[in-house]
Scaffold this motif. Structure first.
Motif, PDB file in Angstrom:
ATOM      1  N   SER A   1      53.067 111.342  71.059  1.00 31.09           N
ATOM      2  CA  SER A   1      53.589 111.583  69.722  1.00 31.09           C
ATOM      3  C   SER A   1      53.515 113.072  69.382  1.00 31.09           C
ATOM      4  CB  SER A   1      52.854 110.711  68.710  1.00 31.09           C
ATOM      5  OG  SER A   1      53.511 110.687  67.469  1.00 31.09           O
TER       6      SER A   1
ATOM      7  N   SER B   1      56.375 109.421  74.114  1.00 30.88           N
ATOM      8  CA  SER B   1      56.923 109.156  72.775  1.00 30.88           C
ATOM      9  C   SER B   1      56.790 110.369  71.861  1.00 30.88           C
ATOM     10  CB  SER B   1      56.210 107.949  72.140  1.00 30.88           C
ATOM     11  OG  SER B   1      56.303 106.816  72.959  1.00 30.88           O
TER      12      SER B   1
ATOM     13  N   VAL C   1      59.514 106.810  76.458  1.00 31.23           N
ATOM     14  CA  VAL C   1      59.705 106.395  75.071  1.00 31.23           C
ATOM     15  C   VAL C   1      60.009 104.903  75.046  1.00 31.23           C
ATOM     16  CG1 VAL C   1      62.200 106.881  75.009  1.00 31.23           C
ATOM     17  CG2 VAL C   1      60.847 106.957  72.889  1.00 31.23           C
TER      18      VAL C   1
ATOM     19  N   GLU D   1      61.121 102.114  69.362  1.00 29.01           N
ATOM     20  CA  GLU D   1      60.559 103.186  68.525  1.00 29.01           C
ATOM     21  C   GLU D   1      61.633 103.797  67.628  1.00 29.01           C
ATOM     22  OE1 GLU D   1      57.409 105.755  70.138  1.00 29.01           O
ATOM     23  OE2 GLU D   1      57.885 104.892  72.098  1.00 29.01           O
TER      24      GLU D   1
ATOM     25  N   VAL E   1      59.636 104.514  63.217  1.00 30.86           N
ATOM     26  CA  VAL E   1      58.210 104.817  63.280  1.00 30.86           C
ATOM     27  C   VAL E   1      57.766 105.396  61.936  1.00 30.86           C
ATOM     28  CG1 VAL E   1      56.435 106.175  64.433  1.00 30.86           C
ATOM     29  CG2 VAL E   1      58.341 105.226  65.763  1.00 30.86           C
TER      30      VAL E   1
ATOM     31  N   PHE F   1      62.086 107.826  66.625  1.00 31.42           N
ATOM     32  CA  PHE F   1      61.547 108.563  67.762  1.00 31.42           C
ATOM     33  C   PHE F   1      62.339 108.301  69.036  1.00 31.42           C
ATOM     34  CE2 PHE F   1      56.996 110.040  66.807  1.00 31.42           C
ATOM     35  CZ  PHE F   1      57.311 110.306  65.489  1.00 31.42           C
TER      36      PHE F   1
ATOM     37  N   THR G   1      56.664  99.762  71.443  1.00 29.91           N
ATOM     38  CA  THR G   1      56.619 100.426  70.149  1.00 29.91           C
ATOM     39  C   THR G   1      55.646 101.604  70.210  1.00 29.91           C
ATOM     40  OG1 THR G   1      54.916  98.872  69.384  1.00 29.91           O
ATOM     41  CG2 THR G   1      57.223  98.323  68.897  1.00 29.91           C
ATOM     42  N   HIS G   2      55.465 102.264  69.075  1.00 33.29           N
ATOM     43  CA  HIS G   2      54.699 103.508  69.006  1.00 33.29           C
ATOM     44  C   HIS G   2      53.203 103.196  68.864  1.00 33.29           C
ATOM     45  CE1 HIS G   2      55.096 107.877  68.583  1.00 33.29           C
ATOM     46  NE2 HIS G   2      54.130 107.845  67.663  1.00 33.29           N
TER      47      HIS G   2
ATOM     48  N   TRP H   1      51.582 102.938  75.653  1.00 28.00           N
ATOM     49  CA  TRP H   1      51.340 104.110  76.499  1.00 28.00           C
ATOM     50  C   TRP H   1      50.338 103.789  77.599  1.00 28.00           C
ATOM     51  CZ3 TRP H   1      50.419 106.305  71.096  1.00 28.00           C
ATOM     52  CH2 TRP H   1      51.648 106.523  70.464  1.00 28.00           C
TER      53      TRP H   1
END
Length: 250
Positions: free
Chosen positions: A131, A155, A181, A185, A188, A198, A224-225, A230
Motif C-alpha cells: 500500500s 497493492s 494487486v 481492490e 479501498v 487501487f 482485497t486490500h 499479500w
C-alpha cells in the motif's frame, strides 16, 4: 517438540533514535539459518516492518524457503512504522516524507551495515512495501536509484502526485519491480482520501514504469486490500527475488 535449530527463526530487535524523525524507531532483523558464516548476505528492507512479521509471516516463510534452498540466505530488515504518522512518512505528499527517507538512507542503512554482514553489492539489495509502503519504496528508488533498484510492490497506493513524479522521470531502465494487486481492490477505504480504486492505480503505474524502461513482473489475482492476500502471494514474490539474485550471480 523443540523446533530444529536449522529452521528456527532468529529475529533481533533494535531501537534507533532518529534525529530526522525526532523519535525512536524499532528495527527487527530476521537472520538466515546459520548466520553468521563467512561472506556477506543479500538484504531486503521492508516498510511496515512489524506487520510484515506478524501479518505477512515473512520471517517464517523466508526461513522455510532458505532451508529448502528455494530462497538464497539473506538478511531481512523490518522497519517499524509509527501508526499515527504512517501517511506523513510514506506518502510523497506527507509532511515527513523527506525526513523518513533520510531516516532510511542515513540512519537505518548505516546501522544495519555496521551491525550485520550484508552484501556491499547494490544488485543484492531489495526493498518491499504494501500500500503506502509500496509508494514509499518507489519514491526512495526515484531519489536513490543507485541504491535501491529492485522492489517488491504489493497493492501500491500510487496516488496522482506519485504518478506525476514517475511521469517526470525520463529513464527508469535501472528499475526491476515485482508488482501484485488484487482484482477486488477497486473500492479501498483510506483515512485521508476516502474510497479509492487501487486496482486501476496499479495498472496505471505499471504502464508508466514500463514506458520509461523499467522491467516489471506484474501480477493480478483475486483478493482485497488485506494482509491475508499479500501473505498468500509472498512466496511468489520471494521466488522473483531469488531469481534476481541468481541472475546477478550468474
Amino acid at each position: 517438540m523443540a523446533e530444529p535449530a536449522s529452521t528456527r527463526r532468529v529475529i533481533e530487535s533494535h531501537e534507533i533514535y532518529s534525529s530526522h524523525l525526532w523519535e525512536d524507531r524499532t528495527i527487527k532483523v530476521c537472520l538466515p539459518p546459520g548466520y553468521p558464516s563467512n561472506g556477506t548476505y543479500p538484504v531486503l528492507f521492508c516498510h511496515d516492518g512489524n506487520e510484515f512479521i506478524t501479518h505477512g509471516r515473512i520471517a517464517t516463510i523466508a526461513v522455510e524457503r532458505m532451508v529448502s534452498a528455494s530462497l538464497s540466505p539473506m538478511v531481512i530488515v523490518c522497519m517499524a512504522m509509527n501508526p499515527r504518522l504512517r501517511s506523513a512518512d510514506y506518502d510523497i505528499s506527507g509532511e515527513r516524507h523527506e525526513a523518513y527517507t533520510r531516516f532510511v538512507m542515513e540512519e537505518c542503512i548505516p546501522f544495519v551495515e555496521e551491525q550485520y554482514a550484508i552484501s556491499p553489492a547494490r544488485e543484492e539489495w531489495f526493498m518491499a512495501g504494501v500500500s503506502l509502503g509500496a509508494a514509499a519504496s518507489l519514491s526512495i528508488h526515484l531519489q536513490h536509484p543507485d541504491v535501491f533498484g529492485q522492489l517488491l510492490l504489493f497493492s501500491g497506493a500510487y496516488y496522482p502526485p506519485l504518478q506525476e513524479r514517475v511521469r517526470e522521470a525520463t529513464n527508469l531502465s535501472g528499475l526491476s519491480a515485482y508488482m501484485l494487486v488484487g482484482r477486488q481492490e477497486t473500492a479501498v477505504e483510506t483515512k485521508e482520501h476516502g474510497t479509492l480504486d487501487f486496482y486501476h492505480y496499479n495498472r496505471q503505474m505499471r504502464s508508466l514504469l514500463e514506458a520509461r524502461g523499467a522491467v516489471v513482473d506484474y501480477r493480478e489475482a483475486d483478493g482485497t486490500h488485506v494482509w491475508g492476500f499479500w501473505q498468500r502471494h509472498l512466496p511468489q514474490a520471494l521466488d522473483w527475488l531469488h531469481e534476481r539474485l541468481l541472475s546477478h550471480r550468474a
